[in-house]
Design an enzyme around this catalytic site. Structure first.
Site, mmCIF file in Angstrom:
data_model
loop_
_atom_site.group_PDB
_atom_site.id
_atom_site.type_symbol
_atom_site.label_atom_id
_atom_site.label_comp_id
_atom_site.label_asym_id
_atom_site.label_seq_id
_atom_site.Cartn_x
_atom_site.Cartn_y
_atom_site.Cartn_z
ATOM 1 N N ASP A 153 0.861 -1.176 0.000
ATOM 2 C CA ASP A 153 0.000 0.000 0.000
ATOM 3 C C ASP A 153 0.906 1.238 0.000
ATOM 4 O O ASP A 153 2.134 1.116 -0.015
ATOM 5 C CB ASP A 153 -0.929 -0.031 1.210
ATOM 6 C CG ASP A 153 -2.207 0.784 0.995
ATOM 7 O OD1 ASP A 153 -2.329 1.469 -0.037
ATOM 8 O OD2 ASP A 153 -3.085 0.734 1.876
ATOM 9 N N GLU A 183 0.081 4.604 1.870
ATOM 10 C CA GLU A 183 0.042 5.568 2.971
ATOM 11 C C GLU A 183 1.099 5.294 4.031
ATOM 12 O O GLU A 183 1.527 6.203 4.745
ATOM 13 C CB GLU A 183 -1.352 5.585 3.611
ATOM 14 C CG GLU A 183 -2.410 6.249 2.757
ATOM 15 C CD GLU A 183 -3.030 5.323 1.722
ATOM 16 O OE1 GLU A 183 -3.929 5.760 0.993
ATOM 17 O OE2 GLU A 183 -2.602 4.145 1.645
ATOM 18 N N HIS A 240 -2.597 0.036 -3.738
ATOM 19 C CA HIS A 240 -3.062 1.396 -3.483
ATOM 20 C C HIS A 240 -3.887 1.943 -4.640
ATOM 21 O O HIS A 240 -3.460 1.904 -5.802
ATOM 22 C CB HIS A 240 -1.872 2.332 -3.250
ATOM 23 C CG HIS A 240 -2.274 3.758 -3.024
ATOM 24 N ND1 HIS A 240 -2.883 4.186 -1.867
ATOM 25 C CD2 HIS A 240 -2.183 4.854 -3.825
ATOM 26 C CE1 HIS A 240 -3.137 5.477 -1.952
ATOM 27 N NE2 HIS A 240 -2.720 5.907 -3.130
ATOM 28 N N HIS A 280 -1.256 1.071 6.628
ATOM 29 C CA HIS A 280 -1.638 2.180 7.508
ATOM 30 C C HIS A 280 -2.686 1.703 8.499
ATOM 31 O O HIS A 280 -3.276 0.627 8.343
ATOM 32 C CB HIS A 280 -2.193 3.340 6.679
ATOM 33 C CG HIS A 280 -3.351 2.929 5.818
ATOM 34 N ND1 HIS A 280 -4.637 2.839 6.297
ATOM 35 C CD2 HIS A 280 -3.396 2.553 4.513
ATOM 36 C CE1 HIS A 280 -5.431 2.417 5.330
ATOM 37 N NE2 HIS A 280 -4.704 2.239 4.230
ATOM 38 N N HIS A 294 -7.358 5.491 7.450
ATOM 39 C CA HIS A 294 -8.664 5.290 6.840
ATOM 40 C C HIS A 294 -8.871 3.785 6.704
ATOM 41 O O HIS A 294 -7.955 3.010 6.943
ATOM 42 C CB HIS A 294 -8.759 5.960 5.456
ATOM 43 C CG HIS A 294 -7.857 5.359 4.435
ATOM 44 N ND1 HIS A 294 -6.511 5.658 4.349
ATOM 45 C CD2 HIS A 294 -8.091 4.443 3.458
ATOM 46 C CE1 HIS A 294 -5.968 4.973 3.360
ATOM 47 N NE2 HIS A 294 -6.904 4.221 2.810
ATOM 48 N N GLU A 319 -7.771 -2.440 7.259
ATOM 49 C CA GLU A 319 -7.256 -3.240 6.155
ATOM 50 C C GLU A 319 -6.311 -4.336 6.635
ATOM 51 O O GLU A 319 -6.189 -5.393 6.003
ATOM 52 C CB GLU A 319 -6.577 -2.310 5.146
ATOM 53 C CG GLU A 319 -7.578 -1.385 4.468
ATOM 54 C CD GLU A 319 -6.939 -0.218 3.738
ATOM 55 O OE1 GLU A 319 -5.777 -0.340 3.310
ATOM 56 O OE2 GLU A 319 -7.605 0.831 3.620
#
Length: 280
Positions: free
Chosen positions: A8, A10, A60, A104, A116, A135
């Site tokens: 990902d 972030e 992402h 993240h 998020h 996630e």
């Protein structure tokens, strides 16, 4: 050894600004290079510890962020939008271990950099079998449903804490410490990438440190959306029920349907969110 790497953005070293995560945003191209650098650190660790195959998925946004021209040439790269299993695309029961890079913390996590869950603002909370989930839990559960352990996670400090809460004493590397959602105390990328390599190398040589997240079927996914219209629209999907004006729920015996359905609902939510952005 066969290794799966989900990457990902972030939680990548050096990044804190949403513009750096968005194609066309200021700093995005450099962000893609840093993302590829963190990924390469984990890939190199896998091959240096005996992997004969490493599959990497770009997890992402539209899945077009990792630089195909800079990624370690020994791996296989999965990229592009609308992958059926999204962040878990390419993973199956034949893999020995999964590594998560650039992850993240979930929505609402204190001092989680760019925190998020699955979407930037449309999802308020996600619940998996009654447990609040981000996630990390979602993807660890997918790996676990296939019998694949998670060996390592790199991301911000809040993400590492979340991973240990989900999986126990798993190997992690915190590449930054959140001062707020959009600010962090950073480890410079060159040093962060060396730490990723060293930690991934250690854990890949010690399978006893790998951790399974085993959830019992049936699996229930509840999503608290930020808008009634999103919930109402998603509830039109067969099998999805509306349990409150802003919450949908889905139960299945096949975990892959949890991941796939969330991706479909997110697509619907994104369209509605863009059309009604002034109303949140």
């Amino acid at each position: 050894m066969k290794v799966f790497v989900s990457v990902d953005m972030e939680g990548i070293s050096g990044l804190t600004d949403p513009e750096e995560m968005r194609a066309g945003g200021r700093g995005y191209e450099r962000g893609c290079e840093l993302m590829t650098g963190d990924a390469n650190a984990a890939i190199r660790a896998a091959f240096d510890t005996g992997a004969d195959r490493v599959v990497v998925t770009d997890s992402h946004g539209t899945g077009k962020n990792l630089r195909a021209d800079l990624i370690d040439e020994r791996c296989t790269l999965i990229r592009g939008p609308s992958k059926p299993m999204r962040m878990g695309e390419g993973l199956d029961a034949s893999f020995d271990v999964a590594l998560y890079v650039g992850y993240h913390a979930r929505a609402g996590a204190e001092r989680g950099v760019l925190n998020h869950t699955w979407m930037g603002r449309e999802i308020q909370n996600l619940y998996l079998n009654g447990e609040v989930a981000g996630e990390i839990r979602l993807m660890a559960g997918y790996a676990g449903s296939l019998g694949v352990p998670v060996g390592f996670l790199a991301g911000d400090e809040a993400a590492c804490e979340e991973a240990r809460g989900v999986l126990g004493d798993i190997a992690t590397v915190a590449v930054k410490k959140g001062c707020g959602r959009y600010a962090a105390e950073l480890i410079p990328p060159a040093r962060a990438q060396e730490q990723i390599y060293e930690a991934a190398t250690r854990t890949l040589r010690a399978p006893e440190r790998w951790r399974h997240l085993t959830l019992r079927a049936p699996y229930t996914l509840a999503v608290e959306w930020n808008a009634t219209e999103i919930a109402q629209s998603c509830s039109l999907i067969p099998g999805v029920t509306l349990t409150s004006p802003r919450t949908t729920e889905f139960t299945t015996g096949d975990y892959s349907e949890i991941v796939g359905l969330l991706g479909i609902c997110a697509t619907i939510a994104g369209e509605i969110g863009c059309a009604g952005r002034h109303y949140g």
